[in-house]
Design a protein around this motif. Structure first.
Motif, PDB file in Angstrom:
ATOM      1  N   ALA A  38       0.831  -1.211   0.000  1.00  0.00           N
ATOM      2  CA  ALA A  38       0.000   0.000   0.000  1.00  0.00           C
ATOM      3  C   ALA A  38       0.862   1.257   0.000  1.00  0.00           C
ATOM      4  O   ALA A  38       0.581   2.223  -0.728  1.00  0.00           O
ATOM      5  CB  ALA A  38      -0.929  -0.010   1.213  1.00  0.00           C
ATOM      6  N   ILE A  39       1.936   1.265   0.786  1.00  0.00           N
ATOM      7  CA  ILE A  39       2.816   2.432   0.855  1.00  0.00           C
ATOM      8  C   ILE A  39       3.545   2.644  -0.467  1.00  0.00           C
ATOM      9  O   ILE A  39       3.694   3.779  -0.946  1.00  0.00           O
ATOM     10  CB  ILE A  39       3.818   2.277   2.016  1.00  0.00           C
ATOM     11  CG1 ILE A  39       3.074   2.309   3.360  1.00  0.00           C
ATOM     12  CG2 ILE A  39       4.868   3.370   1.973  1.00  0.00           C
ATOM     13  CD1 ILE A  39       3.953   2.034   4.557  1.00  0.00           C
ATOM     14  N   LEU A  42       1.190   4.102  -2.919  1.00  0.00           N
ATOM     15  CA  LEU A  42       0.974   5.518  -2.613  1.00  0.00           C
ATOM     16  C   LEU A  42       2.166   6.356  -3.053  1.00  0.00           C
ATOM     17  O   LEU A  42       2.006   7.462  -3.577  1.00  0.00           O
ATOM     18  CB  LEU A  42       0.727   5.676  -1.108  1.00  0.00           C
ATOM     19  CG  LEU A  42       0.371   7.075  -0.602  1.00  0.00           C
ATOM     20  CD1 LEU A  42      -0.908   7.572  -1.241  1.00  0.00           C
ATOM     21  CD2 LEU A  42       0.251   7.064   0.917  1.00  0.00           C
ATOM     22  N   THR A 176      -3.891   2.972   6.437  1.00  0.00           N
ATOM     23  CA  THR A 176      -2.819   2.852   5.450  1.00  0.00           C
ATOM     24  C   THR A 176      -3.231   1.959   4.293  1.00  0.00           C
ATOM     25  O   THR A 176      -3.007   2.290   3.118  1.00  0.00           O
ATOM     26  CB  THR A 176      -1.546   2.290   6.107  1.00  0.00           C
ATOM     27  OG1 THR A 176      -1.155   3.132   7.197  1.00  0.00           O
ATOM     28  CG2 THR A 176      -0.404   2.216   5.101  1.00  0.00           C
ATOM     29  N   GLY A 180      -3.801   3.166   0.479  1.00  0.00           N
ATOM     30  CA  GLY A 180      -2.990   2.494  -0.526  1.00  0.00           C
ATOM     31  C   GLY A 180      -3.826   1.900  -1.644  1.00  0.00           C
ATOM     32  O   GLY A 180      -3.430   1.939  -2.821  1.00  0.00           O
TER      33      GLY A 180
END
Length: 370
Positions: A38-39, A42, A176, A180
């Protein structure tokens, strides 16, 4: 009784169970992998911010025979910026073009009128400044921060600080993942998205608090017995509330799925996409984190305490002694045939206080039999 209801009753009584706590490293690894994905999504793709955050213009046309692709090409050629076009229920079109000022918006409106063959006076144009969206974002972050602080304080008072820390980590995990997913699928971030993100925080905490309440009740006077460790009781708490968590999550997800896949996908309603995706992902992530993240974290933090370490040592020593004598009990003190061991009555009074539910299987820990 239905099959699921029968399973829930057996889980509640401790007759069957799954070793969630024992396999917590698997859940931690899976959660870390999902969070990193997810990070990365992003960081690489970023969020597709709506015009409420970037500024721009929205054009609503009357009923027209022009297709969505035709309107999109016409808007992009006239403005020089990417355009988002949605079909409205009345047969008209909603065209969003970011980063336009008043003069540019008038030019785009005129060219759209010619390309789509509609009266220019009937095209409703609205300019949106980026400052409005920025104010919404700032207020959302402020509300999120206040919410987090109040949650930590409440859980620390109602339960204990370890549960508050675990719940906070689970909330950050859920947000998060949701953000994401937005980056990965490219859905537009609008004020509806912000509303959805704030809404899922309450849903995410719901299942977590239910498990924590069961764990708090089940761990009373736990150090006065030698049959179960804190992890055993935590595992029992998850299993006893498992079916309830599944039922409430499924019931909540069904209408949200209807909004996302039918309302947004079939009817093409943009705002439904914005809010329903955040709700759908957030609800699923919240149910997951309450079972696989929050409660295992509490067990890890709790068993760092000296008294819990001493309890675990006594429990393991007693189980080793029982195994050496060849008694028919597994490593959690549960007889292999699933029936209470009449010989093991030395902790019976305390055991009933630790586990909670009455009836058959009283005081029996959960976990997979070996």
């Amino acid at each position: 009784m239905s099959r699921l209801g029968n399973l829930g009753a057996r889980l509640y009584r401790g007759e069957v169970g799954y070793d969630f706590i024992g396999k917590r490293k698997i859940w931690y690894g899976l959660s870390i992998l999902i969070t990193i994905t997810a990070i990365l999504g992003l960081a690489v793709q970023g969020l597709n911010m709506g015009i409420e955050f970037k500024g721009g213009a929205v054009f609503n046309t009357p009923k027209t025979s022009a297709s969505v692709s035709q309107a999109q090409n016409a808007a992009e050629e006239a403005s020089g910026h990417p355009a988002i076009v949605q079909k409205l229920g009345n047969g008209g079109l909603r065209i969003q073009v970011s980063e336009l000022d008043t003069q540019q918006a008038d030019k785009v409106k005129t060219e759209l009128s010619e390309s789509l063959k509609v009266d220019s006076e009937k095209i409703n144009a609205e300019l949106v400044g980026p400052s409005w969206g920025e104010q919404i974002a700032n207020k959302a972050w402020t509300g999120l921060g206040i919410f987090m602080i109040l949650v930590v304080i409440y859980l620390a008072i109602a339960f204990e600080w370890r549960m508050a820390v675990a719940a906070l980590i689970a909330l950050i995990h859920d947000i998060t993942i949701t953000v994401g997913v937005y980056a990965l699928v490219g859905f537009e971030v609008t004020p509806g998205t912000v509303i959805g993100l704030l809404t899922i925080l309450g849903y995410s905490l719901y299942d977590t608090v239910v498990v924590f309440d069961s764990l708090k009740e089940g761990s009373k006077d736990i150090t006065k017995q030698t049959r179960w460790t804190y992890s055993d009781v935590a595992n029992r708490s998850i299993n006893s509330t498992l079916v309830r968590s599944i039922n409430t999550t499924v019931v909540a997800l069904l209408p949200v799925a209807g909004l996302l896949f039918i309302g947004g996908g079939v009817l093409g309603a943009g705002m439904l996409n914005d809010i329903s995706l955040s709700l759908f992902v957030g609800l699923a992530a919240g149910a997951y984190s309450s079972i696989f993240i929050a409660t295992p974290l509490v067990a890890d933090l709790k068993e760092r305490e000296p008294q819990m370490k001493a309890l675990k040592k006594r429990v393991l020593a007693k189980r080793a002694a029982a195994a050496a004598k060849g008694e028919s009990a597994d490593d959690s003190g549960q007889p292999q045939d699933g029936v209470p061991d009449d010989a093991a009555t030395d902790d019976a009074a305390t055991a009933g206080a630790v586990v909670g539910p009455r009836g058959r299987g009283r005081g029996r820990p959960s976990g997979r039999r070996r």
